[in-house]
Design a protein around this motif. Sequence first.
Motif, PDB file in Angstrom:
ATOM      1  N   LEU A   1      15.968 -46.125  -5.640  1.00 20.80           N
ATOM      2  CA  LEU A   1      16.500 -45.048  -6.468  1.00 20.80           C
ATOM      3  C   LEU A   1      17.833 -44.535  -5.945  1.00 20.80           C
ATOM      4  O   LEU A   1      18.703 -44.144  -6.723  1.00 20.80           O
ATOM      5  CB  LEU A   1      15.492 -43.902  -6.552  1.00 20.80           C
TER       6      LEU A   1
ATOM      7  N   GLU B   1      20.379 -44.707 -14.813  1.00 22.79           N
ATOM      8  CA  GLU B   1      19.161 -44.616 -15.611  1.00 22.79           C
ATOM      9  C   GLU B   1      18.931 -45.876 -16.438  1.00 22.79           C
ATOM     10  O   GLU B   1      17.795 -46.311 -16.629  1.00 22.79           O
ATOM     11  CB  GLU B   1      19.223 -43.401 -16.530  1.00 22.79           C
TER      12      GLU B   1
ATOM     13  N   PHE C   1      17.446 -48.488 -14.161  1.00 23.00           N
ATOM     14  CA  PHE C   1      16.046 -48.177 -13.864  1.00 23.00           C
ATOM     15  C   PHE C   1      15.143 -48.545 -15.031  1.00 23.00           C
ATOM     16  O   PHE C   1      14.143 -49.252 -14.864  1.00 23.00           O
ATOM     17  CB  PHE C   1      15.903 -46.686 -13.543  1.00 23.00           C
TER      18      PHE C   1
ATOM     19  N   LEU D   1       8.918 -47.448  -4.571  1.00 19.88           N
ATOM     20  CA  LEU D   1      10.151 -46.685  -4.752  1.00 19.88           C
ATOM     21  C   LEU D   1      10.808 -46.347  -3.421  1.00 19.88           C
ATOM     22  O   LEU D   1      11.634 -45.445  -3.342  1.00 19.88           O
ATOM     23  CB  LEU D   1       9.861 -45.397  -5.538  1.00 19.88           C
TER      24      LEU D   1
ATOM     25  N   ALA E   1      14.101 -41.226  -1.262  1.00 24.96           N
ATOM     26  CA  ALA E   1      13.854 -41.275  -2.704  1.00 24.96           C
ATOM     27  C   ALA E   1      13.934 -39.914  -3.379  1.00 24.96           C
ATOM     28  O   ALA E   1      14.423 -39.794  -4.511  1.00 24.96           O
ATOM     29  CB  ALA E   1      12.487 -41.906  -2.964  1.00 24.96           C
TER      30      ALA E   1
ATOM     31  N   ASP F   1      17.028 -38.296  -5.157  1.00 24.50           N
ATOM     32  CA  ASP F   1      17.322 -38.606  -6.558  1.00 24.50           C
ATOM     33  C   ASP F   1      16.747 -37.466  -7.401  1.00 24.50           C
ATOM     34  O   ASP F   1      15.541 -37.340  -7.562  1.00 24.50           O
ATOM     35  CB  ASP F   1      16.681 -39.938  -6.949  1.00 24.50           C
TER      36      ASP F   1
ATOM     37  N   ILE G   1      14.017 -38.016 -10.094  1.00 23.33           N
ATOM     38  CA  ILE G   1      12.842 -38.806  -9.716  1.00 23.33           C
ATOM     39  C   ILE G   1      11.615 -38.497 -10.560  1.00 23.33           C
ATOM     40  O   ILE G   1      10.879 -39.415 -10.960  1.00 23.33           O
ATOM     41  CB  ILE G   1      12.531 -38.652  -8.207  1.00 23.33           C
TER      42      ILE G   1
ATOM     43  N   ARG H   1      11.941 -40.156 -13.877  1.00 20.21           N
ATOM     44  CA  ARG H   1      11.759 -41.604 -13.740  1.00 20.21           C
ATOM     45  C   ARG H   1      10.276 -41.947 -13.603  1.00 20.21           C
ATOM     46  O   ARG H   1       9.784 -42.909 -14.188  1.00 20.21           O
ATOM     47  CB  ARG H   1      12.540 -42.111 -12.525  1.00 20.21           C
TER      48      ARG H   1
END
Length: 308
Positions: free
Chosen positions: A15, A40, A43, A60, A67, A70, A73, A76
């Motif tokens: 990430l 994005e 991802f 991740l 991580a 981000d 997160i 995501r």
Amino acid sequence: MVAVAEIPSYLYLELTNICNANCIFCAYQFDNRPKTVMDEVVFTHAVEEYYEMGGRSIGLTPLVGEAFLDKAILNRLSQLKGRFSSVHLYTNASALHYYPIQDILMSGITAIYISTAPFERNRYRAIYRAQFYDTVLDNCERLLQSFRDIKTSETTVRRITLSFRGDITAEECIQTEDFKNRIAPYIGEGVYLSTLTEFDSWSGLISESDLLPGMTLRANEAGARTKPCARISHVQVTAQGKIRLCGCRYDFSSPSDDLEIGDIKTTTIKDAYNSLKAKKKRRSFSMEEALEICTKCSWYSSIPITRP
């Protein structure tokens, strides 16, 4: 007869390659890649493609980043929730307070591994070279307390592991005052402890003189590596969108990444993983021509790696 495409056993998504610590055992200090957060589009593309391939295990954990730096997160993770049977990550726990703990526990993550020094302020500062010990301790306590108290059918986290990186034994780790007073009351079902005092050299970048007494470099497994490392069946998409094998190690001293097999902006994970280039790298073990980065790695394992 048409060959059946192979599926990576794990997809790792980096990430971000930004970290707020500078651990003495980590190669983050040598990472000269531009610091960024995964786009994005990259991802979503990676997640959707891997899901359509039939993959159900996602990690991740960045190569050398954190991580939870981000900020997107949780959004995501909402794309993963209910679709992937295993979603795990390592975190240094320094940024957990930016998010509601209940949202983390119900986010779609199934296992959280907390990388931390033994719970002593001076030891933490010496190993992680960071000034947020109190924040980490508070975050760990709050996470474990919430994990104990608010378990519901919607809580996706099934395992939390405190992974101590340091210079003392497991028995000594649990005897520190902060552990006994702040952490021990919440050690229960689904909470595990692990201790690491042996470390990889990251292809020779880390030397034993960089570590504290009591911390050592792990010796490479003796003998020829004729069986593929279990991690060679994993695929990672980096924060920059590069597709590479492994996802565990990167040789930051090399001008090129020997484990890179493509770029998600121009090819698919399926095509990259099943390309002649990737197959040759995976077969290099049985041909007794393992990549140099693999021969230097002390985390080589011919035993399949499983995650909860």
